[in-house]
Design a protein around this motif. Structure first.
Motif, PDB file in Angstrom:
ATOM      1  N   LEU A  76      41.268  77.222  33.764  1.00 20.94           N
ATOM      2  CA  LEU A  76      42.608  76.649  33.665  1.00 20.94           C
ATOM      3  C   LEU A  76      42.497  75.364  32.851  1.00 20.94           C
ATOM      4  CD1 LEU A  76      45.254  76.312  36.459  1.00 20.94           C
ATOM      5  CD2 LEU A  76      44.766  74.400  34.944  1.00 20.94           C
ATOM      6  N   ALA A  77      43.199  75.347  31.727  1.00 21.16           N
ATOM      7  CA  ALA A  77      43.179  74.189  30.836  1.00 21.16           C
ATOM      8  C   ALA A  77      44.534  73.507  30.834  1.00 21.16           C
ATOM      9  CB  ALA A  77      42.814  74.627  29.416  1.00 21.16           C
ATOM     10  N   VAL A  78      44.526  72.208  30.595  1.00 19.52           N
ATOM     11  CA  VAL A  78      45.753  71.441  30.407  1.00 19.52           C
ATOM     12  C   VAL A  78      45.717  70.888  28.985  1.00 19.52           C
ATOM     13  CG1 VAL A  78      44.757  69.290  31.318  1.00 19.52           C
ATOM     14  CG2 VAL A  78      47.225  69.623  31.352  1.00 19.52           C
ATOM     15  N   ARG A  79      46.861  70.866  28.353  1.00 17.31           N
ATOM     16  CA  ARG A  79      46.914  70.374  26.976  1.00 17.31           C
ATOM     17  C   ARG A  79      46.405  68.931  26.917  1.00 17.31           C
ATOM     18  NH1 ARG A  79      48.714  72.133  22.197  1.00 17.31           N
ATOM     19  NH2 ARG A  79      49.833  70.774  20.751  1.00 17.31           N
ATOM     20  N   GLY A  80      45.393  68.703  26.074  1.00 20.75           N
ATOM     21  CA  GLY A  80      44.738  67.404  26.001  1.00 20.75           C
ATOM     22  C   GLY A  80      43.423  67.353  26.751  1.00 20.75           C
ATOM     23  N   GLY A  81      43.122  68.407  27.533  1.00 26.24           N
ATOM     24  CA  GLY A  81      41.897  68.423  28.332  1.00 26.24           C
ATOM     25  C   GLY A  81      42.022  67.528  29.554  1.00 26.24           C
ATOM     26  N   PHE A  82      41.168  67.740  30.541  1.00 22.23           N
ATOM     27  CA  PHE A  82      41.204  66.900  31.734  1.00 22.23           C
ATOM     28  C   PHE A  82      40.406  65.623  31.488  1.00 22.23           C
ATOM     29  CE2 PHE A  82      42.329  70.940  33.833  1.00 22.23           C
ATOM     30  CZ  PHE A  82      43.472  70.513  34.497  1.00 22.23           C
ATOM     31  N   ASP A  83      41.020  64.512  31.839  1.00 19.83           N
ATOM     32  CA  ASP A  83      40.425  63.202  31.589  1.00 19.83           C
ATOM     33  C   ASP A  83      39.597  62.777  32.797  1.00 19.83           C
ATOM     34  OD1 ASP A  83      39.767  60.743  30.598  1.00 19.83           O
ATOM     35  OD2 ASP A  83      41.709  59.820  31.012  1.00 19.83           O
ATOM     36  N   VAL A  84      38.375  63.289  32.869  1.00 21.52           N
ATOM     37  CA  VAL A  84      37.430  62.857  33.900  1.00 21.52           C
ATOM     38  C   VAL A  84      36.325  62.069  33.190  1.00 21.52           C
ATOM     39  CG1 VAL A  84      37.938  64.762  35.474  1.00 21.52           C
ATOM     40  CG2 VAL A  84      36.165  65.046  33.733  1.00 21.52           C
ATOM     41  N   PRO A  85      35.572  61.243  33.928  1.00 15.14           N
ATOM     42  CA  PRO A  85      34.584  60.383  33.276  1.00 15.14           C
ATOM     43  C   PRO A  85      33.502  61.175  32.530  1.00 15.14           C
ATOM     44  CG  PRO A  85      35.020  59.623  35.506  1.00 15.14           C
ATOM     45  CD  PRO A  85      35.695  60.949  35.370  1.00 15.14           C
ATOM     46  N   VAL A 139      29.783  61.501  31.821  1.00 16.36           N
ATOM     47  CA  VAL A 139      28.532  61.109  32.467  1.00 16.36           C
ATOM     48  C   VAL A 139      27.381  61.775  31.721  1.00 16.36           C
ATOM     49  CG1 VAL A 139      27.186  61.109  34.600  1.00 16.36           C
ATOM     50  CG2 VAL A 139      29.686  60.939  34.701  1.00 16.36           C
ATOM     51  N   LEU A 140      26.475  60.985  31.172  1.00 17.66           N
ATOM     52  CA  LEU A 140      25.338  61.501  30.405  1.00 17.66           C
ATOM     53  C   LEU A 140      25.805  62.419  29.282  1.00 17.66           C
ATOM     54  CD1 LEU A 140      22.782  62.277  33.275  1.00 17.66           C
ATOM     55  CD2 LEU A 140      22.893  60.253  31.818  1.00 17.66           C
ATOM     56  N   GLY A 141      26.922  62.075  28.680  1.00 13.75           N
ATOM     57  CA  GLY A 141      27.395  62.804  27.518  1.00 13.75           C
ATOM     58  C   GLY A 141      28.255  64.005  27.801  1.00 13.75           C
ATOM     59  N   GLY A 142      28.577  64.279  29.061  1.00 14.23           N
ATOM     60  CA  GLY A 142      29.411  65.438  29.389  1.00 14.23           C
ATOM     61  C   GLY A 142      30.377  65.122  30.517  1.00 14.23           C
ATOM     62  N   ARG A 143      31.459  65.909  30.591  1.00 11.59           N
ATOM     63  CA  ARG A 143      32.453  65.722  31.643  1.00 11.59           C
ATOM     64  C   ARG A 143      32.301  66.742  32.773  1.00 11.59           C
ATOM     65  NH1 ARG A 143      36.652  62.386  29.620  1.00 11.59           N
ATOM     66  NH2 ARG A 143      36.695  62.238  27.345  1.00 11.59           N
ATOM     67  N   GLY A 144      31.475  67.758  32.592  1.00  8.51           N
ATOM     68  CA  GLY A 144      31.380  68.847  33.555  1.00  8.51           C
ATOM     69  C   GLY A 144      30.727  68.430  34.868  1.00  8.51           C
ATOM     70  N   THR A 145      31.090  69.151  35.940  1.00 14.35           N
ATOM     71  CA  THR A 145      30.558  68.892  37.268  1.00 14.35           C
ATOM     72  C   THR A 145      29.180  69.515  37.420  1.00 14.35           C
ATOM     73  OG1 THR A 145      32.833  69.099  38.070  1.00 14.35           O
ATOM     74  CG2 THR A 145      31.082  69.013  39.725  1.00 14.35           C
ATOM     75  N   LEU A 146      28.208  68.720  37.851  1.00 14.24           N
ATOM     76  CA  LEU A 146      26.889  69.227  38.206  1.00 14.24           C
ATOM     77  C   LEU A 146      26.720  68.992  39.698  1.00 14.24           C
ATOM     78  CD1 LEU A 146      24.239  70.516  37.305  1.00 14.24           C
ATOM     79  CD2 LEU A 146      23.369  68.208  36.835  1.00 14.24           C
ATOM     80  N   LEU A 147      27.032  70.020  40.486  1.00 11.53           N
ATOM     81  CA  LEU A 147      27.088  69.859  41.932  1.00 11.53           C
ATOM     82  C   LEU A 147      25.747  69.465  42.524  1.00 11.53           C
ATOM     83  CD1 LEU A 147      29.345  72.921  42.858  1.00 11.53           C
ATOM     84  CD2 LEU A 147      30.005  70.503  42.852  1.00 11.53           C
ATOM     85  N   VAL A 148      24.644  70.012  42.000  1.00 14.80           N
ATOM     86  CA  VAL A 148      23.332  69.738  42.591  1.00 14.80           C
ATOM     87  C   VAL A 148      22.951  68.268  42.448  1.00 14.80           C
ATOM     88  CG1 VAL A 148      22.485  72.091  42.321  1.00 14.80           C
ATOM     89  CG2 VAL A 148      22.182  70.452  40.450  1.00 14.80           C
ATOM     90  N   ALA A 149      23.545  67.556  41.478  1.00 12.96           N
ATOM     91  CA  ALA A 149      23.251  66.142  41.283  1.00 12.96           C
ATOM     92  C   ALA A 149      24.403  65.247  41.710  1.00 12.96           C
ATOM     93  CB  ALA A 149      22.915  65.872  39.815  1.00 12.96           C
ATOM     94  N   GLY A 150      25.563  65.840  42.011  1.00  8.47           N
ATOM     95  CA  GLY A 150      26.717  65.055  42.414  1.00  8.47           C
ATOM     96  C   GLY A 150      27.262  64.174  41.310  1.00  8.47           C
ATOM     97  N   ILE A 151      27.223  64.677  40.068  1.00  6.95           N
ATOM     98  CA  ILE A 151      27.723  63.896  38.942  1.00  6.95           C
ATOM     99  C   ILE A 151      28.743  64.711  38.153  1.00  6.95           C
ATOM    100  CG2 ILE A 151      25.590  62.564  38.719  1.00  6.95           C
ATOM    101  CD1 ILE A 151      24.886  64.286  36.284  1.00  6.95           C
ATOM    102  N   GLY A 152      29.525  64.011  37.348  1.00  7.02           N
ATOM    103  CA  GLY A 152      30.484  64.659  36.460  1.00  7.02           C
ATOM    104  C   GLY A 152      31.725  65.157  37.176  1.00  7.02           C
ATOM    105  N   GLY A 153      32.644  65.707  36.385  1.00  3.14           N
ATOM    106  CA  GLY A 153      33.864  66.271  36.937  1.00  3.14           C
ATOM    107  C   GLY A 153      34.660  65.254  37.739  1.00  3.14           C
ATOM    108  N   HIS A 154      35.224  65.707  38.853  1.00  4.92           N
ATOM    109  CA  HIS A 154      36.011  64.834  39.740  1.00  4.92           C
ATOM    110  C   HIS A 154      35.118  64.374  40.879  1.00  4.92           C
ATOM    111  CE1 HIS A 154      39.618  63.191  41.624  1.00  4.92           C
ATOM    112  NE2 HIS A 154      39.237  63.762  42.755  1.00  4.92           N
ATOM    113  N   GLU A 155      34.606  63.168  40.773  1.00  8.62           N
ATOM    114  CA  GLU A 155      33.763  62.553  41.799  1.00  8.62           C
ATOM    115  C   GLU A 155      32.489  63.350  42.055  1.00  8.62           C
ATOM    116  OE1 GLU A 155      36.209  61.966  45.239  1.00  8.62           O
ATOM    117  OE2 GLU A 155      37.548  60.542  44.235  1.00  8.62           O
ATOM    118  N   GLY A 156      32.053  64.132  41.076  1.00  7.42           N
ATOM    119  CA  GLY A 156      30.802  64.871  41.203  1.00  7.42           C
ATOM    120  C   GLY A 156      30.824  65.992  42.224  1.00  7.42           C
ATOM    121  N   ARG A 157      32.005  66.487  42.566  1.00  6.49           N
ATOM    122  CA  ARG A 157      32.120  67.497  43.627  1.00  6.49           C
ATOM    123  C   ARG A 157      33.119  68.576  43.263  1.00  6.49           C
ATOM    124  NH1 ARG A 157      37.060  66.582  45.759  1.00  6.49           N
ATOM    125  NH2 ARG A 157      37.848  64.439  45.948  1.00  6.49           N
TER     126      ARG A 157
END
Length: 278
Positions: A97-106, A108-126
């Motif tokens: 599911l995309a929103v026009r303009g993309g989702f504005d999340v922080p 982190v290390l050059g990417g916005r995607g969630t990495l659950l095993v490290a708790g980083i990226g995306g929305h609060e890393g979760r």
């Protein structure tokens, strides 16, 4: 801006991943099915790698401000404030599911995607939860056009011989190519687990190795997305975007990069066949 009204299953923010940090123990991550991420973004008028929601289940959003949303199946709608919109995987592994303009999340290390095993990226890393609020970003806008092709999960998966063939019985690569495997329900973003003809190591060669014919039992080696690891059960695991960056199980084959999306799209019970990428 949208609010997560309800969610069942796993929903995370994903993009094209973060590169250049494998030596720090951080996998590239990113979309499980990159082609579907690109389709959702194309429908929304975004670049193909803009951050979007990767959904494995069902999700309902509510617009807190006017916005354009779209999914990889070609649905697109301009939502007014207070409007709700639902998306579901149905029989697919993942929906984007995309929103026009993309989702504005922080970033982190050059990417916005969630990495659950490290708790980083995306929305609060979760994973996303009901009540979470996501803002639309400022990704360069493009006119919606013809959607790129999605993956064909019924097509054979191209593989190349892995670095640890010396640790298996003779003919194991041919056994992989000639066998029929089923996707196990335990599969996830870390790896797609298969069941089928066991791929057995040579007697005395089931320990770790350095990929150069040296035994060195228990020594871990670098791992990459698409590595086909074989644990003691003999049942292969196709490493996904959230794979561990090192591992001790031998690698019998490597999935061609062009097939990453098709592997990620596999659902439990799918039949998998391999072909040589050479």
């Amino acid at each position: 801006m949208i609010r997560i009204a309800s969610v069942s299953g796993l929903a995370t923010v994903q993009d094209a991943g973060r590169r250049g940090h494998m030596h720090e123990g951080v996998p590239v991550g990113g979309a499980l099915v990159p082609e579907l991420l690109a389709r959702a973004n194309a429908a929304a008028g975004n670049p193909p790698d803009a951050a979007a929601i990767e959904l494995m289940g069902r999700l309902t959003i509510e617009a807190l401000a006017g916005c354009v949303v779209a999914t990889d199946d070609g649905r697109r709608e301009e939502l007014a404030v207070g409007s709700r919109w639902a998306a579901t995987c149905a029989r697919d592994r993942a929906r984007y599911l995309a929103v026009r303009g993309g989702f504005d999340v922080p970033v982190v290390l050059g990417g916005r995607g969630t990495l659950l095993v490290a708790g980083i990226g995306g929305h609060e890393g979760r994973a996303l939860r009901s009540g979470d609020v996501l803002r639309a970003g400022s990704a360069p806008l493009r006119p919606p056009g013809i959607l790129p092709a999605g993956p064909d999960r019924s097509a054979p998966i191209a593989v190349f011989p892995g670095p640890d063939l010396h640790r298996f019985e003779a003919g194991v690569f041919d056994l992989l190519l000639g066998g029929s495997f089923l996707v196990d329900p335990a599969s996830d973003r870390t790896g797609i687990r298969l069941s089928g003809p066991p791929l057995l190591p040579r007697a005395g060669a089931d320990g770790g190795g350095d990929g150069n014919g040296n035994g060195n039992a228990g020594v871990s080696a670098p791992m990459v997305r698409g590595a086909v690891q074989v644990p003691p059960s003999g049942q292969p695991v196709l490493l996904g975007p959230d794979h561990p960056t090192t591992g001790g199980y031998p690698v019998v084959a490597l999935v061609a990069r062009a097939c990453f999306g098709a592997v990620g799209a596999l659902v439990p019970g799918d039949t998998v066949r391999f072909v040589s990428g050479r």
